[in-house]
Motif scaffolding. Structure first.
Motif, short mmCIF file in Angstrom:
data_model
loop_
_atom_site.label_atom_id
_atom_site.label_comp_id
_atom_site.label_asym_id
_atom_site.label_seq_id
_atom_site.Cartn_x
_atom_site.Cartn_y
_atom_site.Cartn_z
N ALA A 673 20.72 71.51 15.33
CA ALA A 673 21.26 72.78 14.58
C ALA A 673 20.35 74.04 14.86
CB ALA A 673 21.61 72.70 13.19
N ALA A 674 19.13 73.56 14.79
CA ALA A 674 18.12 74.72 15.28
C ALA A 674 18.41 75.52 16.73
CB ALA A 674 16.60 73.94 15.12
N GLY A 675 18.97 74.62 17.39
CA GLY A 675 19.20 75.22 18.85
C GLY A 675 20.24 76.46 18.58
N MET A 676 21.17 76.45 17.58
CA MET A 676 21.85 77.72 17.57
C MET A 676 21.42 78.69 16.25
SD MET A 676 24.28 77.20 19.63
CE MET A 676 25.75 78.23 18.80
N GLU A 677 20.97 77.96 15.32
CA GLU A 677 20.47 78.82 14.27
C GLU A 677 19.10 79.56 14.51
OE1 GLU A 677 20.42 76.18 10.96
OE2 GLU A 677 22.39 75.74 11.12
N MET A 678 18.27 79.10 15.22
CA MET A 678 16.97 79.65 15.39
C MET A 678 16.30 79.39 16.73
SD MET A 678 15.08 77.19 12.71
CE MET A 678 13.47 78.04 12.70
N ARG A 679 17.06 79.67 17.72
CA ARG A 679 17.08 79.49 19.22
C ARG A 679 15.60 79.67 19.73
NH1 ARG A 679 21.91 81.42 22.89
NH2 ARG A 679 22.82 80.17 21.41
N ASP A 680 15.07 80.85 19.31
CA ASP A 680 13.52 81.10 19.56
C ASP A 680 12.64 80.31 19.46
OD1 ASP A 680 14.92 83.26 20.94
OD2 ASP A 680 14.22 84.84 19.27
#
Length: 724
Positions: A673-680
């Motif tokens: 999910a982090a790839g979408m929610e906190m990509r940086d």
């Protein structure tokens, strides 16, 4: 020429794994094409034998030597066992080489050892000449007694020469320093030693003991006996240090193109090359050089004094000006870097030197300092050889002048970062003094020449990908690449990405964050049927949770400066312990935890290294060299090395087909999910695809149930399972 699988005669066991046979064939073909190989293989791949077997066969066929090198002591021991197994199958001459410091019987440094060796060899040569002349005069005496008049005159000349030589021998014996161990090397029959050496694969400690019992120098015997051997096991510095490498190849009797090198744990070559390339000069060395020049009556001493004293003054000014309020008082016995960057393009130390320097030209005066330093160094060596001094004095002027010359020439180069550091003397109780350092940012400045000169190299590790980054950083071109993932049953391992707090440095002091992390660690320890390894971004974080986590398991804390080997031994002897340590310590890679030595491993947070000015300089250098933007610099310098370290830590568990274990990544940034929610900030994408595919995202409060189910599935619990 060798047939396709002639190398199998070097394989010490009944049959290789299918993937191992494939890897050997690929490596053998690459060596024939003089291509380097990047070989990533998970634990259980059999990387060492897959690399050594074809390399040894190729070297035997083409009259070359294989050098296998590592920076991990445990791997050195494994290499010895592998070499012994090979030589029991197909006889090879193999030696294990270690530095002089660990094998010297009289504990002198390299310069003193070299001077002692030269004097000792000179003595032995003169004694041999005396023996030859004695035989010659004896023969002439026989001829003279038979009436040969010419023999009488010839014998008189020989006797004069003999008396002079005997006086020389007596003078060396009485007044000069020699090494008794090396003397016996040169004057006794060492055939028995070499028969013993090559009858098996001997460890350096074995050689030391064997030689010590016979009053011989094992280090020198080893150096003189490794010429043309099939296999050498050694440390990184024998290949990565340019000066040592030149000598090492000379001892081997090989040019670089006649050497096939195998680098183990090759993901460490980048940092090791950087460490071997760094150059330093302390304020105390500069002071000693100034004092040395003050005592010299050489005409060049004033010029040398001027340029070195100016650099000394500029160094002091640079660190005094760099101190922030109260910082000087906080300096301890550890080196601490100070900021000397300057917007004008040159660092403050260089600018200070240029401002303070007065003279005809520092290039000219440095040249005079270097020439004088070399002459003084030669005088010190002669004085030691002649017994005028008890120790071999090093020329401080030469060291200082060479460093200052390098600094002024290279400190503004892209690949070099100029650093000024300070520490307090006398174990933190004395005065503050400084050090200048040229820190190499781009390892390929060191390694590209090495890999170009070698016939070929095999670089193996469980964490070499991305291969293109490894090639760029080390200066490799057109390398053969291959990857073999985990060879053990997938159902006997689980990898959990826990959707806990993102442990940014700014969030780590938050009480709620600490509650979640401590709770996950407590659940992990309770649900693990055996020991748990917990890796943190720093020793400070490890200590924080060692004090905070409440568990019935026995807890162990790894601290900087302590003997990690003893701590590991105590930990693995336990059957329900939790070890808290830093991912950047010595227990995260190259150390095996078999069976219930460690059933579960936890990596807490994304353990980025300390982002100081040095790391900024490396990022800037990488950004310029490998992409031209900040993102490339961050990826090359920080993110990829951090994920490699994390992957190494995860590999501490599940070390055999029968083994089982859980690997836990405790930070939201590892989740899908982090790839979408906190990509940086997400890092999951930096892992190889097959490793990402095994990651199971789980909420912190559900991890204990997931672990319970897994360990029950593999029959991990001896009795009743723990209650979630």
């Amino acid at each position: 020429m060798a047939t396709t699988d002639d190398y199998m005669r070097f394989f010490p066991y009944e049959e290789p794994y299918d993937h191992q046979r494939e890897a050997m064939g690929t490596i053998r073909e690459a060596l024939g094409d003089e291509r380097d190989v990047l070989f990533e293989g998970a634990c259980g791949t059999g990387k060492t034998l897959a690399s050594l077997v074809p390399a040894l066969e190729y070297a035997r066929e083409t009259d070359k030597t294989v050098v296998i090198t590592t920076n991990v002591h445990q791997q050195m021991r494994q290499f010895v066992e592998d070499a012994r197994a090979i030589t029991a199958q197909e006889r090879i001459r193999a030696v294990v080489f270690r530095g002089k410091g660990s094998m010297c019987h009289i504990d002198v440094d390299y310069e003193e050892c070299q001077a002692l060796r030269d004097t000792t060899r000179d003595l032995v040569d003169k004694e041999q000449d005396v023996a030859d002349l004695e035989r010659q005069q004896g023969d002439l005496l026989d001829q003279a007694q038979d009436g040969d008049a010419d023999a009488v005159e010839a014998r008189n000349a020989v006797m004069d020469e003999l008396r002079d030589l005997e006086d020389d021998v007596a003078e060396i014996r009485e007044e000069q320093s020699i090494c008794d161990y090396y003397y016996r090397n040169l004057t006794t029959d060492t055939t028995e030693f070499y028969s013993w050496l090559f009858d098996d694969v001997r460890r350096p400690d074995d050689i030391y003991e064997y030689a010590h019992e016979r009053d011989l120098c094992g280090y020198e015997l080893l150096k003189e006996g490794i010429e043309g051997v099939d296999l050498v096991v050694c440390n990184y510095h024998h290949l990565l240090d340019p000066t040592i490498r030149e000598q090492f190849f000379r001892w081997l009797g090989r040019d670089p193109e006649d050497v096939v090198a195998v680098f183990d744990e090759a993901h460490n070559v980048e940092s090791a090359a950087r460490d071997h390339a760094r150059r330093t000069l302390t304020e105390t060395t500069l002071e000693s050089a100034v004092d040395e020049l003050a005592e010299s009556d050489d005409a060049r001493a004033d010029a040398a004094h001027n340029v070195i004293a100016t650099f000394l003054s500029a160094l002091r000014t640079a660190y005094e000006d760099a101190f922030e309020f109260g910082q000087r008082e906080e300096v301890d016995e550890h080196w601490e870097d100070l900021a000397i960057a300057n917007e004008d393009g040159r660092d403050d130390l260089t600018l200070g030197f240029l401002r303070e320097y007065t003279g005809p030209g520092f290039h000219e005066e440095l040249d005079q300092a270097l020439k004088l330093g070399r002459e003084l160094d030669e005088q010190y060596e002669e004085a030691f050889k002649n017994g005028e001094t008890d120790t071999r004095q090093e020329c401080q002027t030469l060291q200082a002048a060479q460093f200052v010359s390098d600094w002024l020439a290279e400190s503004d180069d892209l690949g070099q970062y100029p650093v000024v550091s300070v520490r307090r003397s006398d174990e933190g109780q004395g005065d503050v003094y400084g050090r200048a350092e040229l820190y190499t940012c781009i390892p390929s400045n060191v390694t590209s020449d090495l890999f170009e000169d070698l016939h070929a190299a095999v670089l193996m590790s469980a964490t070499l990908r991305p291969f293109d980054v490894t090639e760029d950083v080390l200066g490799l071109e057109d390398a053969e690449t291959m990857t073999y993932g985990p060879q053990f049953p997938e159902e006997r391992r689980r990898t959990y990405a826990v959707d806990g707090p993102a442990l940014f440095a700014s969030e780590r002091d938050d009480p709620e964050t600490q509650d979640v992390v401590a709770g996950v660690l407590e659940d992990t320890a309770r649900m693990t049927p055996g020991n748990t390894l917990a890796f943190f971004p720093s020793y400070a974080e490890a200590e924080r949770y060692h004090e905070r986590v409440a568990t019935d398991a026995r807890t162990y804390l790894d601290e900087p400066g302590t003997q990690a080997r003893d701590l590991r031994r105590e930990f693995v002897d336990d059957d329900d312990g939790v070890l808290f340590t830093s991912l950047w310590g010595t227990l995260a890679e190259g150390v095996s935890y078999d069976g219930d030595d460690a059933r579960t491993v936890v990596v807490v947070g994304v353990p980025y290294p300390h982002l100081d000015d040095r790391m900024d300089a490396v990022q800037d250098a990488y950004a310029t060299a490998f992409g031209g933007d900040e993102e490339a610099g961050w990826r090359y310098a920080v993110e990829i090395p951090t994920v490699r370290k994390t992957r190494q830590a995860l590999g501490r568990v599940v070390r055999s087909p029968e083994d089982f274990g859980a690997r836990i990544l405790l930070d939201k940034r590892y989740t899908e999910a982090a790839g979408m929610e906190m990509r940086d900030y997400a890092v999951r994408g930096t892992f190889p695809p097959e490793e990402r595919s095994e990651m199971i995202d789980v909420d912190p409060e559900k991890l204990k149930f997931a672990m319970l189910n897994f360990y029950q599935d593999v029959d991990g619990y001896d009795g009743e399972p723990p209650r979630p």
